[in-house]
Structure formats: C-alpha cells, structure tokens
Design a protein around this motif. Structure first.
Motif, PDB file in Angstrom:
ATOM      1  N   GLU A   4       0.856  -1.160   0.027  1.00 36.17           N
ATOM      2  CA  GLU A   4       0.004  -0.199   0.120  1.00 36.17           C
ATOM      3  C   GLU A   4       1.051   1.241   0.158  1.00 36.17           C
ATOM      4  OE1 GLU A   4      -3.135   0.389  -0.299  1.00 36.17           O
ATOM      5  OE2 GLU A   4      -3.965  -1.511   0.099  1.00 36.17           O
ATOM      6  N   VAL A   5       0.469   2.142  -1.024  1.00 34.42           N
ATOM      7  CA  VAL A   5       1.465   3.465  -0.964  1.00 34.42           C
ATOM      8  C   VAL A   5       1.203   4.202   0.374  1.00 34.42           C
ATOM      9  CG1 VAL A   5       2.053   5.371  -2.372  1.00 34.42           C
ATOM     10  CG2 VAL A   5       1.445   3.138  -3.517  1.00 34.42           C
ATOM     11  N   PRO A   6       2.384   4.600   1.049  1.00 35.32           N
ATOM     12  CA  PRO A   6       2.010   5.516   2.071  1.00 35.32           C
ATOM     13  C   PRO A   6       1.381   6.815   1.850  1.00 35.32           C
ATOM     14  CG  PRO A   6       4.023   4.485   2.226  1.00 35.32           C
ATOM     15  CD  PRO A   6       3.520   4.214   0.933  1.00 35.32           C
ATOM     16  N   PRO A   7       0.526   7.326   2.548  1.00 33.84           N
ATOM     17  CA  PRO A   7       0.147   8.601   2.046  1.00 33.84           C
ATOM     18  C   PRO A   7       0.653   9.690   1.597  1.00 33.84           C
ATOM     19  CG  PRO A   7      -1.382   7.766   3.938  1.00 33.84           C
ATOM     20  CD  PRO A   7      -0.055   6.954   3.910  1.00 33.84           C
ATOM     21  N   ASP A   8       1.797   9.813   2.360  1.00 29.99           N
ATOM     22  CA  ASP A   8       2.942  10.766   2.238  1.00 29.99           C
ATOM     23  C   ASP A   8       3.681  10.553   1.046  1.00 29.99           C
ATOM     24  OD1 ASP A   8       4.197   8.850   3.510  1.00 29.99           O
ATOM     25  OD2 ASP A   8       5.683  10.212   4.225  1.00 29.99           O
ATOM     26  N   LYS A   9       3.570   9.361   0.347  1.00 28.56           N
ATOM     27  CA  LYS A   9       4.237   9.102  -0.963  1.00 28.56           C
ATOM     28  C   LYS A   9       3.433   8.941  -2.048  1.00 28.56           C
ATOM     29  CE  LYS A   9       8.257   8.386   1.652  1.00 28.56           C
ATOM     30  NZ  LYS A   9       9.180   9.404   1.299  1.00 28.56           N
ATOM     31  N   GLN A  10       2.248   9.229  -2.012  1.00 26.69           N
ATOM     32  CA  GLN A  10       1.109   8.839  -3.346  1.00 26.69           C
ATOM     33  C   GLN A  10       1.607   9.997  -4.376  1.00 26.69           C
ATOM     34  OE1 GLN A  10      -2.807   8.701  -1.557  1.00 26.69           O
ATOM     35  NE2 GLN A  10      -2.273   7.172  -0.321  1.00 26.69           N
ATOM     36  N   ALA A  11       2.222  11.126  -4.096  1.00 26.84           N
ATOM     37  CA  ALA A  11       2.264  11.906  -5.225  1.00 26.84           C
ATOM     38  C   ALA A  11       3.697  11.597  -5.889  1.00 26.84           C
ATOM     39  CB  ALA A  11       2.800  13.264  -4.640  1.00 26.84           C
ATOM     40  N   LEU A  12       4.408  10.500  -5.591  1.00 28.50           N
ATOM     41  CA  LEU A  12       5.578   9.949  -6.478  1.00 28.50           C
ATOM     42  C   LEU A  12       5.161   9.055  -7.382  1.00 28.50           C
ATOM     43  CD1 LEU A  12       8.148   9.507  -3.229  1.00 28.50           C
ATOM     44  CD2 LEU A  12       7.962  11.221  -5.112  1.00 28.50           C
ATOM     45  N   PHE A  13       3.862   8.438  -7.074  1.00 31.00           N
ATOM     46  CA  PHE A  13       3.200   7.385  -7.991  1.00 31.00           C
ATOM     47  C   PHE A  13       2.159   8.058  -8.953  1.00 31.00           C
ATOM     48  CE2 PHE A  13       4.991   5.053  -4.369  1.00 31.00           C
ATOM     49  CZ  PHE A  13       5.559   3.660  -4.680  1.00 31.00           C
ATOM     50  N   GLY A  14       2.225   7.515 -10.081  1.00 26.87           N
ATOM     51  CA  GLY A  14       1.385   7.930 -11.092  1.00 26.87           C
ATOM     52  C   GLY A  14      -0.095   7.757 -10.918  1.00 26.87           C
ATOM     53  N   PHE A  15      -0.460   6.592  -9.881  1.00 27.38           N
ATOM     54  CA  PHE A  15      -1.898   6.220  -9.742  1.00 27.38           C
ATOM     55  C   PHE A  15      -2.309   6.866  -8.409  1.00 27.38           C
ATOM     56  CE2 PHE A  15       0.645   2.800  -8.064  1.00 27.38           C
ATOM     57  CZ  PHE A  15       0.002   2.317  -7.003  1.00 27.38           C
ATOM     58  N   GLY A  16      -1.555   7.134  -7.813  1.00 26.50           N
ATOM     59  CA  GLY A  16      -1.838   7.507  -6.335  1.00 26.50           C
ATOM     60  C   GLY A  16      -1.951   6.695  -5.309  1.00 26.50           C
ATOM     61  N   ASN A  17      -3.180   5.887  -5.144  1.00 27.70           N
ATOM     62  CA  ASN A  17      -3.345   4.679  -4.618  1.00 27.70           C
ATOM     63  C   ASN A  17      -4.346   3.812  -5.124  1.00 27.70           C
ATOM     64  OD1 ASN A  17      -6.056   5.237  -3.700  1.00 27.70           O
ATOM     65  ND2 ASN A  17      -5.095   6.575  -2.031  1.00 27.70           N
ATOM     66  N   HIS A  18      -4.548   2.661  -4.756  1.00 30.36           N
ATOM     67  CA  HIS A  18      -5.349   1.700  -5.481  1.00 30.36           C
ATOM     68  C   HIS A  18      -6.934   1.871  -5.417  1.00 30.36           C
ATOM     69  CE1 HIS A  18      -7.774  -2.254  -5.408  1.00 30.36           C
ATOM     70  NE2 HIS A  18      -6.968  -2.740  -6.040  1.00 30.36           N
ATOM     71  N   ALA A  19      -7.363   2.541  -4.560  1.00 33.46           N
ATOM     72  CA  ALA A  19      -8.695   2.804  -4.249  1.00 33.46           C
ATOM     73  C   ALA A  19      -9.120   4.176  -5.171  1.00 33.46           C
ATOM     74  CB  ALA A  19      -9.064   3.205  -2.969  1.00 33.46           C
ATOM     75  N   ASN A  20      -8.083   4.948  -5.088  1.00 34.20           N
ATOM     76  CA  ASN A  20      -8.525   6.298  -6.199  1.00 34.20           C
ATOM     77  C   ASN A  20      -8.685   5.616  -7.465  1.00 34.20           C
ATOM     78  OD1 ASN A  20      -8.715   7.835  -3.780  1.00 34.20           O
ATOM     79  ND2 ASN A  20      -6.904   8.925  -3.978  1.00 34.20           N
ATOM     80  N   THR A  21      -7.515   4.938  -8.054  1.00 31.16           N
ATOM     81  CA  THR A  21      -7.641   4.434  -9.506  1.00 31.16           C
ATOM     82  C   THR A  21      -8.921   3.504  -9.718  1.00 31.16           C
ATOM     83  OG1 THR A  21      -5.237   4.015  -9.239  1.00 31.16           O
ATOM     84  CG2 THR A  21      -6.187   2.785 -10.947  1.00 31.16           C
ATOM     85  N   PHE A  22      -9.648   2.862  -9.013  1.00 28.62           N
ATOM     86  CA  PHE A  22     -10.641   2.101  -9.296  1.00 28.62           C
ATOM     87  C   PHE A  22     -11.931   2.934  -9.350  1.00 28.62           C
ATOM     88  CE2 PHE A  22      -7.659  -1.294  -9.097  1.00 28.62           C
ATOM     89  CZ  PHE A  22      -8.213  -1.985 -10.264  1.00 28.62           C
ATOM     90  N   VAL A  23     -11.967   4.186  -8.516  1.00 29.04           N
ATOM     91  CA  VAL A  23     -12.902   4.897  -8.248  1.00 29.04           C
ATOM     92  C   VAL A  23     -12.985   5.815  -9.646  1.00 29.04           C
ATOM     93  CG1 VAL A  23     -13.565   7.309  -7.355  1.00 29.04           C
ATOM     94  CG2 VAL A  23     -13.100   5.424  -5.942  1.00 29.04           C
TER      95      VAL A  23
END
Length: 208
Positions: A116-135
């Motif tokens: 799980e991408v830590p909240p403070d690292k989500q800006a480093l990943f193109g998808f942010g996090n799993h939940a937001n991607t599927f939303v």
C-alpha cells in the motif's frame, strides 16, 4: 506490407490478450511457444525481446513488445478489422488504453503483493493509490457500452485487465466492471483465442 506475422507467447501469460487481438484481426500468424525460465530467457528469443518476457510479435522485420503497444500496432497495421476509431476520434481510445497499461496495471500489481502506498508518498506514484484508481475507472466507464461507441482494441485491453483482476480476486465482480467485461468477451474471437491457448497449455504440460 505483407502478413508475415509471428506471435511469441506462453499460453499461461498476458499473451492471451494478444492472442485475442490476433483472432480479432483475423490474419494468418505463426505462434512460437516459450517456457518460463527456459527458452524465454535464452537466445534466439532474447534477440527479439531483451527483457526475456512475453508476449511479443514480429511483423515482417518489425518487433513490437508490451501488450498495449501490440494491440495498438495491430489495430493500425490491419485497419480492415475496424479495431481503432478514425484518428480524429481517438481521444478516449488512447486515454483508456494507456490508463489501463499505466495506473491500472500499477495499482493492481502493487496490491497483489500487499504493498500500500503510504499517504505521504502517493504523489510519487502515477496512480496515487489503489482505491482512487478504481474510483476513477468507475466514473470513466459509467454510461458506456464500449469506450468509443463500438468495440475496439482499447476495450479488448481494458476488459482483459479487469477480467484478469476479477479472476484472481484483485477486484470484486461488481458494476460497472462485471457487465462491461461480460459484454466485451462475448465474442467468437475471444472464445477462439481461449480455446487455442487452453489446447497449447495442455500440450506443453504433456511435453513436461
């Protein structure tokens, strides 16, 4: 351009997506089956794809790797199959095709290994996090029968990814994903490709 087309795959791989695409295109092709940790990681295949992974295609003297790229290439190389909209109407086609190849694939892959991408690292990943991607994907698919109004290579790729995720428990069989995948896979080319890969898998298993 001739139809000298070779498909490199393993029947238990993402090559199933390219198999489906080739069956949709409907042109003759040769298939070379490769083994994990064996012929896939050795010459002569490394001369085709130095990454030593499948699938890949060779069309005349042109090599294409990466499933999304192969699907887009085949749609353009064989326009008579009608698997890509006119260039002026490709905004959604490209958007969905590369959303699935990028953020969606990343989100699923990391979730599959319990990262799980830590909240403070989500800006480093193109998808942010799993939940937001599927939303986001839910909103993108709502109200659509197909991505561009009729079945295309983008639908083939997105439906394949979602079907794979549902099959392995990485995504619940819920709407709008379940009906979209069912609609896209209700095609003779899909069923024909599945039969060919199932037969090839059995043959390879028998060979040891």
């Amino acid at each position: 351009m001739s139809n000298d087309l070779t498909f490199y795959t393993n029947p238990q791989s993402r090559g199933q997506m390219v198999r489906w695409m080739l069956e949709e295109v409907g042109v003759p092709y040769e298939t070379e089956y490769l083994t994990y940790g064996g012929t896939m990681k050795a010459e002569p295949y490394l001369a085709v794809n130095p990454m030593g992974k499948v699938p890949a295609i060779k069309h005349d003297d042109k090599v294409v790797t990466e499933v999304a790229a192969i699907c887009a290439y085949l749609a353009d190389a064989f326009p008579e199959a009608g698997l890509a909209p006119p260039v002026a109407d490709r905004a959604d086609y490209y958007r969905f095709l590369f959303f699935a190849a990028g953020p969606l694939e990343q989100a699923f892959s990391l979730k599959a290994v319990n990262f799980e991408v830590p909240p403070d690292k989500q800006a480093l990943f193109g998808f942010g996090n799993h939940a937001n991607t599927f939303v986001a994907l839910t909103k993108m698919l709502e109200g659509r029968e197909y991505i561009t109004g009729q079945f295309s290579a983008a639908d083939l790729y997105v439906a394949s990814e979602l079907g794979f995720m549902m099959m392995f428990g990485g995504l619940e069989r819920k709407e709008p994903f379940a009906s979209y995948v069912a609609r896209c896979t209700d095609r003779e080319a899909y069923r024909r490709g599945k039969r060919k890969d199932a037969e090839a898998a059995e043959a390879m298993k028998a060979q040891g």
